[in-house]
Design a protein around this motif. Structure first.
Motif, PDB file in Angstrom:
ATOM      1  N   VAL A   1       0.788  -1.201  -0.041  1.00  0.00           N
ATOM      2  CA  VAL A   1      -0.192   0.007   0.039  1.00  0.00           C
ATOM      3  C   VAL A   1       0.975   1.383   0.004  1.00  0.00           C
ATOM      4  O   VAL A   1       1.867   1.382   0.707  1.00  0.00           O
ATOM      5  N   HIS A   2       0.475   2.161  -0.955  1.00  0.00           N
ATOM      6  CA  HIS A   2       1.041   3.321  -0.885  1.00  0.00           C
ATOM      7  C   HIS A   2       0.139   4.545  -0.599  1.00  0.00           C
ATOM      8  O   HIS A   2      -0.738   4.885  -1.616  1.00  0.00           O
ATOM      9  N   ILE A   3       0.305   5.192   0.278  1.00  0.00           N
ATOM     10  CA  ILE A   3      -0.507   6.290   0.897  1.00  0.00           C
ATOM     11  C   ILE A   3       0.060   7.713   0.989  1.00  0.00           C
ATOM     12  O   ILE A   3       1.496   7.721   1.304  1.00  0.00           O
ATOM     13  N   PHE A   4      -0.758   8.688   0.407  1.00  0.00           N
ATOM     14  CA  PHE A   4      -0.308  10.082   0.434  1.00  0.00           C
ATOM     15  C   PHE A   4      -0.790  10.526   1.795  1.00  0.00           C
ATOM     16  O   PHE A   4      -2.001  10.484   2.144  1.00  0.00           O
ATOM     17  N   VAL A   5      -0.114  11.024   2.644  1.00  0.00           N
ATOM     18  CA  VAL A   5      -0.548  11.552   4.004  1.00  0.00           C
ATOM     19  C   VAL A   5      -0.716  13.042   4.241  1.00  0.00           C
ATOM     20  O   VAL A   5       0.001  13.759   3.631  1.00  0.00           O
ATOM     21  N   ASP A   6      -1.935  13.364   4.870  1.00  0.00           N
ATOM     22  CA  ASP A   6      -2.155  14.624   5.148  1.00  0.00           C
ATOM     23  C   ASP A   6      -1.696  14.874   6.540  1.00  0.00           C
ATOM     24  O   ASP A   6      -2.241  14.722   7.453  1.00  0.00           O
ATOM     25  N   VAL A   7      -0.260  15.649   6.694  1.00  0.00           N
ATOM     26  CA  VAL A   7       0.075  16.100   7.998  1.00  0.00           C
ATOM     27  C   VAL A   7      -0.451  17.390   8.332  1.00  0.00           C
ATOM     28  O   VAL A   7      -0.007  17.912   9.504  1.00  0.00           O
TER      29      VAL A   7
ATOM     30  N   MET B   1       4.190  -7.715   3.817  1.00  0.00           N
ATOM     31  CA  MET B   1       3.567  -6.399   3.969  1.00  0.00           C
ATOM     32  C   MET B   1       4.573  -5.156   3.552  1.00  0.00           C
ATOM     33  O   MET B   1       5.600  -5.010   4.039  1.00  0.00           O
ATOM     34  N   THR B   2       4.287  -4.357   2.646  1.00  0.00           N
ATOM     35  CA  THR B   2       4.845  -3.162   2.537  1.00  0.00           C
ATOM     36  C   THR B   2       3.927  -1.857   2.779  1.00  0.00           C
ATOM     37  O   THR B   2       2.669  -1.950   2.260  1.00  0.00           O
ATOM     38  N   LEU B   3       4.247  -1.029   3.664  1.00  0.00           N
ATOM     39  CA  LEU B   3       3.406   0.267   3.716  1.00  0.00           C
ATOM     40  C   LEU B   3       4.430   1.441   3.654  1.00  0.00           C
ATOM     41  O   LEU B   3       5.461   1.598   4.074  1.00  0.00           O
TER      42      LEU B   3
ATOM     43  N   GLU C   1       6.331 -12.707   7.572  1.00  0.00           N
ATOM     44  CA  GLU C   1       7.553 -13.448   7.255  1.00  0.00           C
ATOM     45  C   GLU C   1       8.526 -11.856   6.617  1.00  0.00           C
ATOM     46  O   GLU C   1       9.836 -11.961   6.826  1.00  0.00           O
ATOM     47  N   SER C   2       8.029 -11.182   5.906  1.00  0.00           N
ATOM     48  CA  SER C   2       8.637  -9.914   5.228  1.00  0.00           C
ATOM     49  C   SER C   2       7.786  -8.632   5.344  1.00  0.00           C
ATOM     50  O   SER C   2       6.706  -8.433   5.294  1.00  0.00           O
ATOM     51  N   LEU C   3       8.564  -7.541   5.907  1.00  0.00           N
ATOM     52  CA  LEU C   3       7.965  -6.269   6.289  1.00  0.00           C
ATOM     53  C   LEU C   3       8.829  -5.319   5.614  1.00  0.00           C
ATOM     54  O   LEU C   3      10.127  -5.230   5.811  1.00  0.00           O
ATOM     55  N   SER C   4       8.029  -4.287   4.895  1.00  0.00           N
ATOM     56  CA  SER C   4       8.900  -3.099   4.265  1.00  0.00           C
ATOM     57  C   SER C   4       8.279  -1.753   4.822  1.00  0.00           C
ATOM     58  O   SER C   4       6.996  -1.905   4.521  1.00  0.00           O
ATOM     59  N   LEU C   5       8.916  -1.046   5.590  1.00  0.00           N
ATOM     60  CA  LEU C   5       8.269   0.287   5.969  1.00  0.00           C
ATOM     61  C   LEU C   5       9.001   1.496   5.270  1.00  0.00           C
ATOM     62  O   LEU C   5      10.276   1.525   5.279  1.00  0.00           O
ATOM     63  N   HIS C   6       8.124   2.302   4.952  1.00  0.00           N
ATOM     64  CA  HIS C   6       8.749   3.562   4.125  1.00  0.00           C
ATOM     65  C   HIS C   6       7.944   4.881   4.743  1.00  0.00           C
ATOM     66  O   HIS C   6       6.807   4.863   4.592  1.00  0.00           O
ATOM     67  N   GLY C   7       8.928   5.846   5.386  1.00  0.00           N
ATOM     68  CA  GLY C   7       8.511   7.073   5.897  1.00  0.00           C
ATOM     69  C   GLY C   7       7.427   6.817   6.870  1.00  0.00           C
ATOM     70  O   GLY C   7       6.444   7.761   6.990  1.00  0.00           O
ATOM     71  N   CYS C   8       7.795   5.878   8.081  1.00  0.00           N
ATOM     72  CA  CYS C   8       6.590   5.954   9.036  1.00  0.00           C
ATOM     73  C   CYS C   8       7.470   5.935  10.308  1.00  0.00           C
ATOM     74  O   CYS C   8       8.784   5.586  10.541  1.00  0.00           O
ATOM     75  N   ASN C   9       6.974   6.015  11.484  1.00  0.00           N
ATOM     76  CA  ASN C   9       7.173   6.169  12.730  1.00  0.00           C
ATOM     77  C   ASN C   9       6.715   4.874  13.678  1.00  0.00           C
ATOM     78  O   ASN C   9       5.585   4.905  13.809  1.00  0.00           O
ATOM     79  N   ILE C  10       7.783   3.938  13.971  1.00  0.00           N
ATOM     80  CA  ILE C  10       7.262   2.641  14.758  1.00  0.00           C
ATOM     81  C   ILE C  10       8.340   2.210  15.606  1.00  0.00           C
ATOM     82  O   ILE C  10       9.688   2.193  15.100  1.00  0.00           O
ATOM     83  N   ASP C  11       8.098   1.827  16.610  1.00  0.00           N
ATOM     84  CA  ASP C  11       9.100   1.361  17.811  1.00  0.00           C
ATOM     85  C   ASP C  11       9.211  -0.196  17.427  1.00  0.00           C
ATOM     86  O   ASP C  11       8.546  -1.036  17.593  1.00  0.00           O
ATOM     87  N   LEU C  12      10.579  -0.328  17.083  1.00  0.00           N
ATOM     88  CA  LEU C  12      11.183  -1.650  16.751  1.00  0.00           C
ATOM     89  C   LEU C  12      10.999  -2.667  17.819  1.00  0.00           C
ATOM     90  O   LEU C  12      10.762  -3.901  18.157  1.00  0.00           O
ATOM     91  N   GLY C  13      11.201  -2.047  19.197  1.00  0.00           N
ATOM     92  CA  GLY C  13      11.283  -2.760  20.403  1.00  0.00           C
ATOM     93  C   GLY C  13       9.943  -3.571  20.599  1.00  0.00           C
ATOM     94  O   GLY C  13       9.610  -4.553  21.327  1.00  0.00           O
ATOM     95  N   ASP C  14       8.892  -2.776  20.127  1.00  0.00           N
ATOM     96  CA  ASP C  14       7.281  -3.205  20.224  1.00  0.00           C
ATOM     97  C   ASP C  14       7.093  -3.881  18.898  1.00  0.00           C
ATOM     98  O   ASP C  14       6.385  -4.776  19.055  1.00  0.00           O
TER      99      ASP C  14
END
Length: 232
Positions: free
Chosen positions: A139-145, A165-167, A188-201
């Motif tokens: 999924v490719h999303i344009f974010v309204d910040v 999953m690709t976000l 099994e496979s995760l690709s994250l682009h331009g987001c904020n996530i806690d790897l420890g979580d």
């Protein structure tokens, strides 16, 4: 696939697209039914063969437009093992996703760059996708910040069958993404682009994760491959 809620810019993009434009043309320019009384041998094929034909189109909208040929094709697109949605706004997309057979195979979603989603809109979209239990998701999303008061974290829904999953968020999505308590047990496979996530979580909630990619304009990129599950 219904065009309800489609905006003018999406309509223009679809008319410019070879795969999407067929169902948007005037009736006089659409495929005319032959008057020779010939046998429609293609529509007589079994569903599996017709789905193979639709899959070669590579576009969910183009596949849906085959209903113009015959009622026999109507609704078959929603059973495709791989569905690609592009140049489609939030409302038409939600309507289309509601027609997709569950569980879904592969879902690829590309919003046009004039549709920007708030945190609430992102949450609603991801919940609708998760309800289809896709195996592969991109999924490719344009974010309204710019939305004021829209600073709450976004809790990711549970993707119970998703293995890949690709976000992709454009631009950088400052809201924190929260991992559901149930985690992503099949991922099994995760690709994250331009987001904020806690790897420890994240990592303790992904027991099968083998490949992790993180792309960020703040921290460059990180790719990890392993034959063992990733640990925090």
């Amino acid at each position: 696939m219904a065009a309800r809620g489609a905006c003018g810019e999406c309509h223009r993009l679809q008319l410019d697209s070879t795969c999407c434009r067929g169902g948007l043309l005037r009736r006089s320019t659409r495929i005319r039914r032959g008057g020779g009384g010939g046998v429609d041998r293609i529509s007589a094929l079994p569903d599996d063969m017709l789905l193979h034909v639709l899959a070669r189109l590579g576009c969910a909208r183009a596949a849906a437009h085959t209903s113009l040929l015959s009622r026999r094709w109507r609704g078959l697109w929603a059973r495709l093992p791989e569905l690609t949605f592009h140049d489609i706004g939030p409302e038409p997309l939600r309507s289309a996703l509601a027609q997709v057979a569950r569980p879904a195979g592969s879902l690829i979603i590309r919003f046009p760059n004039h549709h920007w989603l708030s945190s609430a809109g992102i949450s609603e979209l991801l919940r609708a996708i998760a309800s289809l239990a896709p195996v592969d998701l991109d999924v490719h999303i344009f974010v309204d910040v710019s939305v004021r008061g829209d600073a709450d974290p976004v809790e990711l829904p549970r993707f119970e069958r998703t293995t890949s999953m690709t976000l992709h968020f454009t631009p950088w999505f400052p809201r924190k993404l929260l991992v559901p308590d149930e985690g992503f047990t099949a991922l099994e496979s995760l690709s994250l682009h331009g987001c904020n996530i806690d790897l420890g979580d994240l990592l303790p909630h992904c027991p099968r994760l083998r490949k992790l990619q993180i792309h960020s304009w703040q921290f460059d990129s990180l790719t990890v491959h392993t034959h063992h599950r990733l640990r925090s």
